[in-house]
Design a protein around this motif. Structure first.
Motif, PDB file in Angstrom:
ATOM      1  N   GLN A   1      30.442  18.228  51.192  1.00 14.26           N
ATOM      2  CA  GLN A   1      30.108  16.374  51.423  1.00 14.26           C
ATOM      3  C   GLN A   1      31.082  15.994  49.836  1.00 14.26           C
ATOM      4  OE1 GLN A   1      25.862  16.028  50.183  1.00 14.26           O
ATOM      5  NE2 GLN A   1      25.425  17.919  51.354  1.00 14.26           N
ATOM      6  N   THR A   2      32.365  15.208  50.595  1.00 15.36           N
ATOM      7  CA  THR A   2      33.033  15.002  49.225  1.00 15.36           C
ATOM      8  C   THR A   2      33.575  13.068  49.780  1.00 15.36           C
ATOM      9  OG1 THR A   2      35.009  15.289  50.875  1.00 15.36           O
ATOM     10  CG2 THR A   2      34.722  16.907  49.944  1.00 15.36           C
ATOM     11  N   PRO A   3      32.265  12.324  48.816  1.00 13.25           N
ATOM     12  CA  PRO A   3      32.196  11.333  49.138  1.00 13.25           C
ATOM     13  C   PRO A   3      33.087  10.535  48.200  1.00 13.25           C
ATOM     14  CG  PRO A   3      30.171  12.203  47.376  1.00 13.25           C
ATOM     15  CD  PRO A   3      30.909  12.880  48.200  1.00 13.25           C
ATOM     16  N   ASN A   4      33.912  11.280  47.031  1.00 15.87           N
ATOM     17  CA  ASN A   4      34.853  10.629  46.286  1.00 15.87           C
ATOM     18  C   ASN A   4      36.125  10.322  46.910  1.00 15.87           C
ATOM     19  OD1 ASN A   4      32.464   8.970  44.222  1.00 15.87           O
ATOM     20  ND2 ASN A   4      32.511  11.129  44.984  1.00 15.87           N
ATOM     21  N   LEU A   5      36.504  11.870  47.221  1.00 15.13           N
ATOM     22  CA  LEU A   5      37.502  12.084  48.052  1.00 15.13           C
ATOM     23  C   LEU A   5      38.389  10.859  49.412  1.00 15.13           C
ATOM     24  CD1 LEU A   5      38.135  16.062  47.510  1.00 15.13           C
ATOM     25  CD2 LEU A   5      39.265  14.280  46.442  1.00 15.13           C
ATOM     26  N   ASP A   6      37.178  11.252  50.255  1.00 15.83           N
ATOM     27  CA  ASP A   6      36.505  10.224  50.955  1.00 15.83           C
ATOM     28  C   ASP A   6      37.303   8.698  51.037  1.00 15.83           C
ATOM     29  OD1 ASP A   6      35.726  12.938  52.450  1.00 15.83           O
ATOM     30  OD2 ASP A   6      33.843  12.065  52.011  1.00 15.83           O
ATOM     31  N   ARG A   7      36.127   8.362  49.760  1.00 11.67           N
ATOM     32  CA  ARG A   7      37.296   6.999  48.952  1.00 11.67           C
ATOM     33  C   ARG A   7      38.236   7.169  49.076  1.00 11.67           C
ATOM     34  NH1 ARG A   7      35.699   5.004  43.193  1.00 11.67           N
ATOM     35  NH2 ARG A   7      36.290   3.231  43.560  1.00 11.67           N
ATOM     36  N   LEU A   8      38.856   7.777  47.979  1.00 11.96           N
ATOM     37  CA  LEU A   8      40.195   8.140  47.476  1.00 11.96           C
ATOM     38  C   LEU A   8      41.153   7.940  48.591  1.00 11.96           C
ATOM     39  CD1 LEU A   8      42.230   7.888  45.516  1.00 11.96           C
ATOM     40  CD2 LEU A   8      42.024  10.165  45.939  1.00 11.96           C
ATOM     41  N   HIS A   9      40.850   8.544  49.845  1.00 17.04           N
ATOM     42  CA  HIS A   9      41.180   8.883  51.461  1.00 17.04           C
ATOM     43  C   HIS A   9      41.029   7.013  51.909  1.00 17.04           C
ATOM     44  CE1 HIS A   9      41.636   9.441  55.789  1.00 17.04           C
ATOM     45  NE2 HIS A   9      42.233   9.870  55.370  1.00 17.04           N
TER      46      HIS A   9
END
Length: 587
Positions: A67-75
């Motif tokens: 679960q990495t929602p913020n790295l996903d958002r940055l991506h």
């Protein structure tokens, strides 16, 4: 800021925080703020590099568990370099990243043994930013030397908050650090901090950003997580244990989710401070995974010459910089490209005498590259005292990978590198071997040199040497080795800054432990040493070890110049090991 306070604050800013501490952005809040970039103001740079997190250790790269929602958002907001490569282990990657030059050219091809020290004549990214008027800070893992002239404060960083050595709890680090409520080195002095290590690094970085919000800054956040030992609060482990993951992997993923939380906090503060539009935010990792179970279809992990050892994420976000976001760049790129690219993006003064190995990626970032040339990049993993030709090596083009000088893979058709087709393409093998030969001839010119630690300088007097930097096949690099009385030895390559009287204090334990040489602590072993020996330059002298002595002190006359320093603690049976800690003072 505590985890609880951070979570409460993020909730008010449109983030969802789960009971496990995992953060995600609410629907409708995922966009970049619309502030305008001040005309003519140079961009800030925040560079985050995590330790041992592989390409597949992010949800947006297809990992079905993490679960990495913020790295996903940055991506989703970033330019993504999808074929981006580093070295297969940490110090070499950091040296290449900091210099824009191949790691082995800079004196760095290992993580211990004095081969993780960045040559003193290399110009670093921090040097370049500082020379152009930027404020510079580092928060986390340096791993390019703990003594002068290799410390980050010697290499262009004005604000320094780091642990010692290659990881929290290693030999050069403050004794007893375990990731929680540790003592770190703040501008060269030990200082006690509360909280988890990754939180400390990000909080320190954000304080630095807040203090310099009205001037350009370069903020480097090289986390030690998720490098082992996999220590993390239970609240981050439990969600992965509940999914049935083994404990080791649950801990590893929990450390990454904590990094993800901190990325949310960092991005939120950049926006709140009005810095988001004019800040280049880069996220990358230092090598392949060490603990993940998802490889994104690649062969190899940390330390490997196959793509899984050195192909890593690289996200670049600059909302106000005209490069756009939310798209992939598939051309071959590497860590050595970032410094020359940042010099161009930020309008920095290029160091005149430096010949970069990396390319300027600006045409790719802006989408203006029409005929970007194919290029050849090279990586290897040495991890020995003197590099060996072809050892764990890869020669790369956009289509081909030549591994160890003999295996050939079509990376487009065979990303898992399962089918060696060298026998079918001897012309390609020959061409890539020639590229390697030219590269080796170029980078190997200084392989016989040492990077000497300077003793007796005004910049670090007294200084502490640790066996992590012994030139030896098996140096005692960890606190575990010290605790267990490892029968290891080696020499330090040193340079005496000026002639005079020097005092050497030979210790088994660092001064913060301050126990007798022959004491055993925390389940370790007593060593029963009776004699201490010091050898440096033309001095070779021995003393008995008094009962309950914490150190054996020698005073010697030395001339200025390069030499070797070695020590011994010897017992009655003739067994010996070196003094793991030596404190040196010019009187």
């Amino acid at each position: 800021m505590s985890n609880q306070t951070r979570r409460e604050f993020l909730k008010t800013a449109g983030f969802v925080v789960t009971s496990a501490g995992m953060v995600s952005i609410l629907p409708g809040c995922a966009g970049i703020s619309q502030g305008m970039r001040p005309q003519g103001k140079r961009p800030n740079v925040v560079l985050v590099i995590t330790d041992d997190q592989g390409y597949g250790d992010i949800a947006c790269h297809g990992n079905p568990v993490i679960q990495t929602p913020n790295l996903d958002r940055l991506h989703s907001q970033s330019i993504r370099l999808t074929d981006f490569h580093v070295d297969p282990t940490c110090s070499p990657t950091r040296s290449a990243l900091m210099t824009g030059r191949y790691s082995s050219r800079t004196g760095v091809w290992h993580t211990i043994m004095g081969r993780s020290l960045l040559c003193k004549d290399e110009v670093t990214m921090a040097d370049v930013f500082s020379a152009s008027g930027y404020r510079t800070g580092i928060f986390g893992k340096w791993h390019l030397g703990d003594n002068y002239p290799f410390r980050p404060q010697d290499r262009g960083f004005g604000e320094v908050l780091i642990h010692g050595g290659g990881g929290v709890g290693q030999g050069p680090d403050y004794w007893g650090n375990d990731y929680f409520d540790d003592t770190y080195f703040h501008n060269g002095k030990p200082e006690k901090f509360g909280g988890y290590c990754t939180d400390v690094w990000f909080d320190g970085a954000i304080e630095f950003i807040e203090a310099n919000k009205d001037r350009p800054f370069f903020c480097y956040i090289p986390t030690n997580a998720p490098h082992g030992p996999y220590n993390i609060a239970d609240e981050y482990i439990k969600p992965y244990l509940d999914k049935g993951l083994p404990e080791k992997q649950a801990r590893f993923y929990g450390m990454i989710t904590n990094i993800d939380d901190n990325m949310a906090w960092l991005m939120h503060r950049l926006g709140e401070l009005g810095l988001e539009e004019n800040t280049i935010l880069i996220f990358m990792t230092d090598n392949g995974t060490s603990g993940g179970g998802y490889s994104a279809g690649m062969r190899g992990k940390k330390g490997s010459e196959y793509d899984g050892g050195h192909r890593v994420p690289c996200f670049i976000r600059w909302p106000g910089g005209g490069i756009g976001g939310g798209r992939d760049i598939d051309q071959l790129a590497a860590h050595i490209d970032l410094l020359p690219t940042l010099i161009k993006l930020c309008g920095l003064k290029k160091p005149g005498a430096v010949k970069f190995d990396g390319a300027i990626l600006l045409p790719l970032l802006t989408g203006e590259a029409k005929d970007w040339p194919d290029r050849t990049l090279l990586v290897h993993s040495q991890r020995i005292e003197h590099p060996e030709k072809w050892r764990k090596s890869a020669v790369m083009t956009e289509r081909w990978r030549l591994v160890n000088g003999k295996e050939l893979y079509d990376i487009k058709a065979d990303p898992a590198q399962k089918n060696d087709i060298a026998g079918k393409h001897s012309n390609i093998v020959e061409k890539l071997r020639e590229a390697y030969e030219d590269w080796w001839a170029d980078i190997s010119k200084r392989f016989d040199e040492y990077c000497e630690i300077i003793i007796g300088s005004n910049e670090e007097n007294p200084c502490r040497l640790m066996s992590h930097e012994w030139h030896s096949p098996n140096p005692a690099w960890s606190q575990w080795a010290v605790r267990n009385g490892s029968k290891a030895n080696g020499f330090w390559a040193v340079e005496v800054a000026r002639g005079g009287t020097y005092e050497f204090g030979l210790r088994r334990w660092p001064t913060e432990v301050d126990k007798p040489i022959n004491a055993a602590i925390a389940g370790g072993k007593a060593i029963g040493a009776t004699k201490a020996r010091l050898k440096i330059a033309d001095v070779d002298t021995t003393k008995p070890i008094p009962k309950d002595a914490h150190a054996v002190t020698f005073r010697v006359q030395l001339k200025a110049g390069k030499t070797r320093l070695q020590t011994w603690f010897t017992d009655e049976a003739g067994g010996s090991r070196g003094a793991y800690y030596v404190y040196v003072k010019r009187l």
